[in-house]
Design a protein around this motif. Sequence first.
Motif, PDB file in Angstrom:
ATOM      1  N   ILE A 111      -7.908   1.704  -4.430  1.00 46.67           N
ATOM      2  CA  ILE A 111      -7.030   2.284  -5.511  1.00 46.67           C
ATOM      3  C   ILE A 111      -6.557   3.543  -4.881  1.00 46.67           C
ATOM      4  O   ILE A 111      -7.176   4.329  -4.905  1.00 46.67           O
ATOM      5  CB  ILE A 111      -6.938   1.607  -7.162  1.00 46.67           C
ATOM      6  N   GLY A 168       0.309  -0.952   0.484  1.00 47.78           N
ATOM      7  CA  GLY A 168       0.347  -0.296   0.213  1.00 47.78           C
ATOM      8  C   GLY A 168       1.187   1.176   0.207  1.00 47.78           C
ATOM      9  O   GLY A 168       1.825   1.030   0.750  1.00 47.78           O
ATOM     10  N   GLY A 169       0.387   1.936  -0.586  1.00 47.18           N
ATOM     11  CA  GLY A 169       1.396   3.324  -0.974  1.00 47.18           C
ATOM     12  C   GLY A 169       0.699   4.494   0.134  1.00 47.18           C
ATOM     13  O   GLY A 169      -0.679   4.062   1.590  1.00 47.18           O
ATOM     14  N   GLY A 184      -0.992  -1.466  -3.843  1.00 48.34           N
ATOM     15  CA  GLY A 184      -0.497  -1.924  -5.061  1.00 48.34           C
ATOM     16  C   GLY A 184      -1.189  -2.233  -5.916  1.00 48.34           C
ATOM     17  O   GLY A 184      -0.326  -3.173  -7.007  1.00 48.34           O
ATOM     18  N   ILE A 185      -2.684  -2.651  -6.147  1.00 52.47           N
ATOM     19  CA  ILE A 185      -2.979  -2.679  -7.693  1.00 52.47           C
ATOM     20  C   ILE A 185      -2.808  -1.948  -8.668  1.00 52.47           C
ATOM     21  O   ILE A 185      -3.008  -0.083  -8.313  1.00 52.47           O
ATOM     22  CB  ILE A 185      -4.425  -2.818  -6.760  1.00 52.47           C
ATOM     23  N   ALA A 240      -6.792  -3.536  -0.215  1.00 56.23           N
ATOM     24  CA  ALA A 240      -6.184  -2.631  -1.581  1.00 56.23           C
ATOM     25  C   ALA A 240      -4.726  -2.934  -0.438  1.00 56.23           C
ATOM     26  O   ALA A 240      -3.862  -3.652  -0.232  1.00 56.23           O
ATOM     27  CB  ALA A 240      -6.333  -1.017  -0.845  1.00 56.23           C
TER      28      ALA A 240
HETATM   29  C1  LIG Z   1      -1.259  10.351  -1.077  1.00 58.08           C
HETATM   30  C2  LIG Z   1      -2.041   9.456  -0.344  1.00 58.08           C
HETATM   31  C3  LIG Z   1      -2.716   9.824   1.257  1.00 58.08           C
HETATM   32  C4  LIG Z   1      -3.238   8.727   1.251  1.00 58.08           C
HETATM   33  N1  LIG Z   1      -4.171   9.854   2.426  1.00 58.08           N
HETATM   34  C5  LIG Z   1      -4.636   8.454   3.500  1.00 58.08           C
HETATM   35  C6  LIG Z   1      -5.077   8.374   4.433  1.00 58.08           C
HETATM   36  O1  LIG Z   1      -5.414   9.757   4.883  1.00 58.08           O
HETATM   37  N2  LIG Z   1      -6.493   7.784   5.517  1.00 58.08           N
HETATM   38  C7  LIG Z   1      -6.242   6.357   5.289  1.00 58.08           C
HETATM   39  O2  LIG Z   1      -6.530   5.603   6.137  1.00 58.08           O
HETATM   40  N3  LIG Z   1      -4.836   6.011   4.159  1.00 58.08           N
HETATM   41  C8  LIG Z   1      -4.266   7.156   3.296  1.00 58.08           C
HETATM   42  N4  LIG Z   1      -3.096   6.049   2.278  1.00 58.08           N
HETATM   43  C9  LIG Z   1      -3.365   5.687   1.496  1.00 58.08           C
HETATM   44  C10 LIG Z   1      -4.890   4.529   1.092  1.00 58.08           C
HETATM   45  O3  LIG Z   1      -6.213   4.640   2.060  1.00 58.08           O
HETATM   46  C11 LIG Z   1      -4.394   3.179   1.233  1.00 58.08           C
HETATM   47  O4  LIG Z   1      -4.813   2.309   2.159  1.00 58.08           O
HETATM   48  C12 LIG Z   1      -3.504   2.784  -0.071  1.00 58.08           C
HETATM   49  O5  LIG Z   1      -3.054   4.045  -1.384  1.00 58.08           O
HETATM   50  C13 LIG Z   1      -2.937   1.910  -1.027  1.00 58.08           C
HETATM   51  O6  LIG Z   1      -2.227   1.355  -1.448  1.00 58.08           O
HETATM   52  P1  LIG Z   1      -2.125   2.070  -3.243  1.00 58.08           P
HETATM   53  O7  LIG Z   1      -1.777   3.438  -3.173  1.00 58.08           O
HETATM   54  O8  LIG Z   1      -0.885   1.128  -3.909  1.00 58.08           O
HETATM   55  O9  LIG Z   1      -3.183   1.412  -4.255  1.00 58.08           O
HETATM   56  C14 LIG Z   1      -3.383   7.081   1.323  1.00 58.08           C
HETATM   57  C15 LIG Z   1      -2.299   6.875   0.389  1.00 58.08           C
HETATM   58  C16 LIG Z   1      -1.610   7.666  -0.531  1.00 58.08           C
HETATM   59  C17 LIG Z   1      -0.879   7.736  -1.690  1.00 58.08           C
END
Ligand SMILES: Cc1cc2nc3c(=O)[nH]c(=O)nc-3n(C[C@H](O)[C@H](O)[C@H](O)COP(=O)(O)O)c2cc1C
Length: 470
Positions: free
Chosen positions: A326, A262-263, A306-307, A304
Amino acid sequence: MADETAPSENTVLGRSQIFTPEVVNDIHMKAELGRYRMRGGGIFKKIPHWDELVFLPGTLTRFVIEGYREKCETKTVLGGRFAKKPLELDIPVYITGMSFGALSLEAKMALAKGASMAGTATCSGEGGMIPPERDLSTKWYYQVIQSRYGFNPHHLMLADAVEFFIGQGCKVGMGGHLMGQKVTEQVAEMRSLPAGIDQRSPARHPDWLGPDDLSLKIQEVREATDYQVPIQLKLGAARVYDDVRMAAKCGPDVIYLDGAEGGTGAGPHIGTEETGIPLMAAIPEARRALEDVGLADEIDLVVAGGIRNGADIAKCIALGAKAVAIGSAALMALGSNKDVAGADYEGTFGVPASDFYHWHTGKDPAGITTQDPELRKRLNVDEAAVRVYNFLHTLTLEVQMLARACGKTDVHSLEPEDLNALTTEAAAMARVPLAGTKYIPGVTEEKTLTEIRDLLAKHIANDTGGNRDV
Ligand SMILES: Cc1cc2nc3c(=O)[nH]c(=O)nc-3n(C[C@H](O)[C@H](O)[C@H](O)COP(=O)(O)O)c2cc1C
């Protein structure tokens, strides 16, 4: 005679795979800074991933579904356990929670608009609700974070679903991070915190010391929302089997599992690299946990991390997910990690646009992970929304294509039996057979042991019987 110290390529023995140039540079940087390094994005190191699974489509043993003439359903309903109004998505994928603060207003608006065009949902993330995002989202999650601040009951009442943040896959066991340069007056006000300084949201909620307290909190929110909307718990994937069993007992409608891939908008590099397990390993564990507590048919699993494409989504569904969220890929659909006229990625960040992970700096040339008013102007909301819609639509077409090839008239009918693994690691984690064999590491051995035990038991019983007769 050979001179080992001569400065020649012929005298070089090799290069360390452990102290790589990046590692050496990291040590130098830490020695200067006296703190750990922050960054955005997901995991860098290579881990077992979806590329190591393949589908087994129909040939003669399975009847395939015709793409042009026969339907393949994608409708996805989440949260029918207790919610009077479950969340109905037209497609099995939605935009995960990414906070206002981590993202610009324009990025949030474009994601909301693109998701609505595709008939799916977005989520506030931890920065609270911004009215334009709510207005543009036809289906909207409100995220409740691990703190007493930043919670707005009026915004809760506007939600189509509620997500409790317990953790995220990128940095399991840690709270949220937002670097000071992105904390503008508006971002700060929404989080009830001061502007311009780094913000760290708590790693655990001061009111929940364990599952019992969390159950009460869930009940409170359920009563506040009059049992109308689904409640989802978001967990980072770590001790998945036990965590999911406990989470299930807290009374959610949906469990969201975020894999180590996850990002994040900002987090410690070491946390991103060193916490959590891959989604491919987490989903079967979660399914097993839900089956063991008898709730597999009641609690929906959203996953979720890395999709990237429809195949990843189809594989998640085949292993047991109801829907996929995503984040990073949605940012890329908006236009992140793409060369922008006038921007010098290599000169400013030391990497080409495609490798850009500096989402935490607030200097995103594409105007997406920034609060800078000048950079924000670079993102055209309407055009970016269409790109998000196009991407979500294409993901859905890809899932349907694979589902039809496997003989399914509904993408949710994909199952583990449709998959094979290309490596033993993937076979062990996903619990599907290694290609060309019936071997599932761990499962096959367990089955064989059970057969041996049964045979032995029979043998002993026969022996005892025989002796008695003598
Ligand atoms: C720019 C950014 C901001 C994020 N902000 C939050 C957030 O406010 N709350 C949260 O639970 N996860 C946050 N995340 C994580 C995402 O909800 C999610 O778990 C993750 O992006 C999934 O992996 P992926 O980016 O590879 O799709 C954030 C991710 C990114 C990339």
